[in-house]
Write an enzyme that holds these catalytic residues in place. Structure first.
Site, PDB file in Angstrom:
ATOM      1  N   CYS A  50      59.431  24.000  14.750  1.00 30.38           N
ATOM      2  CA  CYS A  50      60.175  25.269  14.828  1.00 30.38           C
ATOM      3  C   CYS A  50      60.490  25.850  13.451  1.00 30.38           C
ATOM      4  CB  CYS A  50      61.451  25.074  15.629  1.00 30.38           C
ATOM      5  SG  CYS A  50      61.091  24.601  17.329  1.00 30.38           S
ATOM      6  N   HIS A  61      66.213  30.807  14.254  1.00 31.31           N
ATOM      7  CA  HIS A  61      65.279  30.259  15.235  1.00 31.31           C
ATOM      8  C   HIS A  61      65.958  30.289  16.609  1.00 31.31           C
ATOM      9  CE1 HIS A  61      62.428  27.891  17.307  1.00 31.31           C
ATOM     10  NE2 HIS A  61      63.254  26.873  17.488  1.00 31.31           N
ATOM     11  N   ASN A  98      62.182  29.617  23.717  1.00 35.38           N
ATOM     12  CA  ASN A  98      61.836  29.064  22.409  1.00 35.38           C
ATOM     13  C   ASN A  98      60.312  29.111  22.244  1.00 35.38           C
ATOM     14  OD1 ASN A  98      61.368  27.527  20.145  1.00 35.38           O
ATOM     15  ND2 ASN A  98      62.646  25.798  20.777  1.00 35.38           N
TER      16      ASN A  98
HETATM   17  N1  COA Z   1      68.847  22.082  35.061  1.00 36.94           N
HETATM   18  C1  COA Z   1      69.949  21.476  35.544  1.00 36.94           C
HETATM   19  N2  COA Z   1      70.482  20.383  34.997  1.00 36.94           N
HETATM   20  C2  COA Z   1      69.881  19.885  33.898  1.00 36.94           C
HETATM   21  C3  COA Z   1      68.733  20.468  33.345  1.00 36.94           C
HETATM   22  C4  COA Z   1      68.205  21.597  33.977  1.00 36.94           C
HETATM   23  N3  COA Z   1      67.116  22.246  33.519  1.00 36.94           N
HETATM   24  N4  COA Z   1      68.372  19.760  32.265  1.00 36.94           N
HETATM   25  C5  COA Z   1      69.253  18.763  32.126  1.00 36.94           C
HETATM   26  N5  COA Z   1      70.169  18.833  33.129  1.00 36.94           N
HETATM   27  C6  COA Z   1      71.311  17.947  33.382  1.00 36.94           C
HETATM   28  C7  COA Z   1      71.164  16.614  32.703  1.00 36.94           C
HETATM   29  O1  COA Z   1      70.419  15.737  33.520  1.00 36.94           O
HETATM   30  C8  COA Z   1      72.604  16.196  32.553  1.00 36.94           C
HETATM   31  O2  COA Z   1      73.054  15.662  33.775  1.00 36.94           O
HETATM   32  P1  COA Z   1      74.023  14.377  33.787  1.00 36.94           P
HETATM   33  O3  COA Z   1      75.255  14.831  33.058  1.00 36.94           O
HETATM   34  O4  COA Z   1      74.199  14.112  35.222  1.00 36.94           O
HETATM   35  O5  COA Z   1      73.280  13.322  33.020  1.00 36.94           O
HETATM   36  C9  COA Z   1      73.348  17.506  32.336  1.00 36.94           C
HETATM   37  O6  COA Z   1      72.461  18.543  32.794  1.00 36.94           O
HETATM   38  C10 COA Z   1      73.693  17.755  30.893  1.00 36.94           C
HETATM   39  O7  COA Z   1      72.528  17.438  30.104  1.00 36.94           O
HETATM   40  P2  COA Z   1      72.537  17.585  28.538  1.00 36.94           P
HETATM   41  O8  COA Z   1      71.223  17.118  28.001  1.00 36.94           O
HETATM   42  O9  COA Z   1      73.790  17.024  27.969  1.00 36.94           O
HETATM   43  O10 COA Z   1      72.616  19.158  28.433  1.00 36.94           O
HETATM   44  P3  COA Z   1      72.848  20.010  27.149  1.00 36.94           P
HETATM   45  O11 COA Z   1      74.040  20.833  27.312  1.00 36.94           O
HETATM   46  O12 COA Z   1      72.685  19.177  25.900  1.00 36.94           O
HETATM   47  O13 COA Z   1      71.600  20.988  27.202  1.00 36.94           O
HETATM   48  C11 COA Z   1      69.464  21.254  26.095  1.00 36.94           C
HETATM   49  C12 COA Z   1      70.275  20.473  27.129  1.00 36.94           C
HETATM   50  C13 COA Z   1      68.057  20.716  26.018  1.00 36.94           C
HETATM   51  C14 COA Z   1      69.443  22.708  26.505  1.00 36.94           C
HETATM   52  C15 COA Z   1      70.182  21.104  24.730  1.00 36.94           C
HETATM   53  O14 COA Z   1      70.423  19.746  24.482  1.00 36.94           O
HETATM   54  C16 COA Z   1      69.424  21.664  23.575  1.00 36.94           C
HETATM   55  O15 COA Z   1      69.321  22.865  23.432  1.00 36.94           O
HETATM   56  N6  COA Z   1      68.943  20.795  22.673  1.00 36.94           N
HETATM   57  C17 COA Z   1      68.389  21.172  21.402  1.00 36.94           C
HETATM   58  C18 COA Z   1      67.171  22.021  21.507  1.00 36.94           C
HETATM   59  C19 COA Z   1      66.708  22.284  20.107  1.00 36.94           C
HETATM   60  O16 COA Z   1      67.416  22.823  19.296  1.00 36.94           O
HETATM   61  N7  COA Z   1      65.530  21.849  19.790  1.00 36.94           N
HETATM   62  C20 COA Z   1      65.131  21.911  18.417  1.00 36.94           C
HETATM   63  C21 COA Z   1      64.269  23.012  18.146  1.00 36.94           C
HETATM   64  S1  COA Z   1      62.895  23.043  19.188  1.00 36.94           S
END
Ligand code: COA
Length: 342
Positions: free
Chosen positions: A128, A267, A297
């Site tokens: 990214c 980004h 993204n």
């Molecule tokens: N729909 C519904 N629930 C979902 C889901 C989806 N698409 N994806 C994950 N969940 C659930 C998980 O299983 C978890 O459930 P649990 O609490 O029962 O285990 C819950 O939602 C929370 O998951 P979590 O991973 O803590 O969510 P989050 O708030 O961290 O959001 C991302 C997940 C991926 C959106 C976030 O972590 C993120 O943006 N990460 C960084 C991305 C990034 O910057 N990448 C670098 C550049 S590419």
């Protein structure tokens, strides 16, 4: 005691700056909405919008088309808008993690597709942060005085490496390409750039298969190693801190306050990461370019795609800070002054 050396990434005091003089883009027509994803995996429009800020993304569905086709589309638009021939280009840098193939480089395929017979080029792999790192690299070609027209493109067909049964990643990514033309400028252009990598966290966001460590076999495909792997929570935590820190670093180095910054081009990985960065920089929301809702993204394409969407708003002399964080880890921030516009 010797004088401190200038920060890495600063151009020499004499000579031209590298300015962005045109922006072009390519977006596939097909939209993949949150409602579509609700039918594919256990997710909801509400979860996706509140956790990421994404409403829809574009998908390059045509299996005969690849990253180089999108990159060539963006390049073509740059050439037409600038009114120059492909032969006028000196170099093409393509930032991508989804090259058409491991080699030849996507830049070579783009060179052929647009007929840039005088250009050399190469791909740059920094996930990214790819466009930001390529912008620094391309700018240094211009600052060297040896090149006058360098095309820097960010392009990714993320749908080619996304597992559409994995709800934690498939909701995040979209396909796109966008690029800029860099030319020498006496007044405006790239002023400073800070770049970092930390390979110690490479395993948190990666594609494990297909390279020389795990060449493609039935076993690697069965294990889904040809798809993106991301451990979202720690990546999120690192991204929030690193993006805000590196923006602060570039602002401090250049004596900028939030009031001095006209636009932040972040980004587009997660709206919450963007908001945290803008808050730390002391920016009001109208100064922050956000289009994650429409495209998700798009990896290396997000920053130039923002520049394309905001091109009519940007004015000559605007102070613009660009920042990214991605797999590697890789991250950085650049400060430039915009070279055209009312
Ligand atoms: N729909 C519904 N629930 C979902 C889901 C989806 N698409 N994806 C994950 N969940 C659930 C998980 O299983 C978890 O459930 P649990 O609490 O029962 O285990 C819950 O939602 C929370 O998951 P979590 O991973 O803590 O969510 P989050 O708030 O961290 O959001 C991302 C997940 C991926 C959106 C976030 O972590 C993120 O943006 N990460 C960084 C991305 C990034 O910057 N990448 C670098 C550049 S590419």
């Amino acid at each position: 005691m010797s004088a401190p050396s200038p920060p890495v990434g600063r151009p020499s005091s004499s000579g031209p700056r590298a300015a962005i003089t045109t922006v072009g883009h390519f977006l596939p027509e097909e939209r993949l909405t949150n409602a579509d994803l609700e039918k594919m995996v256990d997710t909801s429009d509400e979860w996706i919008r509140t956790r990421t800020g994404i409403t829809e993304r574009r998908i390059l569905r045509d299996e005969t088309k690849a990253t180089s086709d999108m990159a060539a589309g963006a390049a073509q638009e740059v050439l037409e808008k600038r009114g120059i021939d492909a032969d006028d280009l000196d170099a093409i840098i393509v930032a991508t993690v989804t090259p058409d193939m491991l080699f030849p480089a996507t830049a070579c395929l783009v060179q052929d597709k647009i007929g840039a017979s005088n250009a050399w080029g190469f791909d740059l792999s920094a996930a990214c942060s790819g466009f930001l790192f390529a912008l620094t690299t391309g700018s240094q070609l211009i600052e060297s005085g040896r090149y006058e027209k360098v095309l820097v493109i960010g392009a990714d067909k993320m749908s080619s490496i996304v597992d559409y049964t994995d709800r934690t990643t498939c909701i995040l990514f979209g396909d796109a390409a966008a690029g800029v033309l860099l030319e020498p400028h006496d007044e405006y252009g790239l002023i400073d750039a800070v770049q970092h990598v930390d390979g110690g966290h490479g395993d948190l966001l990666c594609m494990k298969g297909g390279g020389s460590l795990n060449p493609p076999t039935h076993a690697t495909v069965d294990a889904k190693m040809h798809y993106i792997y991301q451990d979202g929570r720690p990546v999120f935590r690192h991204a929030v801190t690193a993006m805000a820190d590196v923006c602060e670093e570039v602002m401090e180095r250049n004596n900028l306050t939030g009031d001095d910054v006209d636009y932040l081009v972040p980004h587009q990985a997660n709206l919450r990461i963007i908001d945290a960065t803008a808050k730390r920089m002391g920016l009001t929301s109208e100064k922050v370019m956000i289009n994650i809702d429409r495209y998700g993204n798009t990896t290396a394409a997000t920053i130039p795609l923002c520049l394309y969407d905001w091109e009519d708003e940007l004015s000559e002399g605007d102070n613009v800070v660009l920042t990214a964080f991605g797999g590697g880890f890789t991250w950085g921030a650049s400060y430039l002054t915009w070279a055209y516009g009312e």
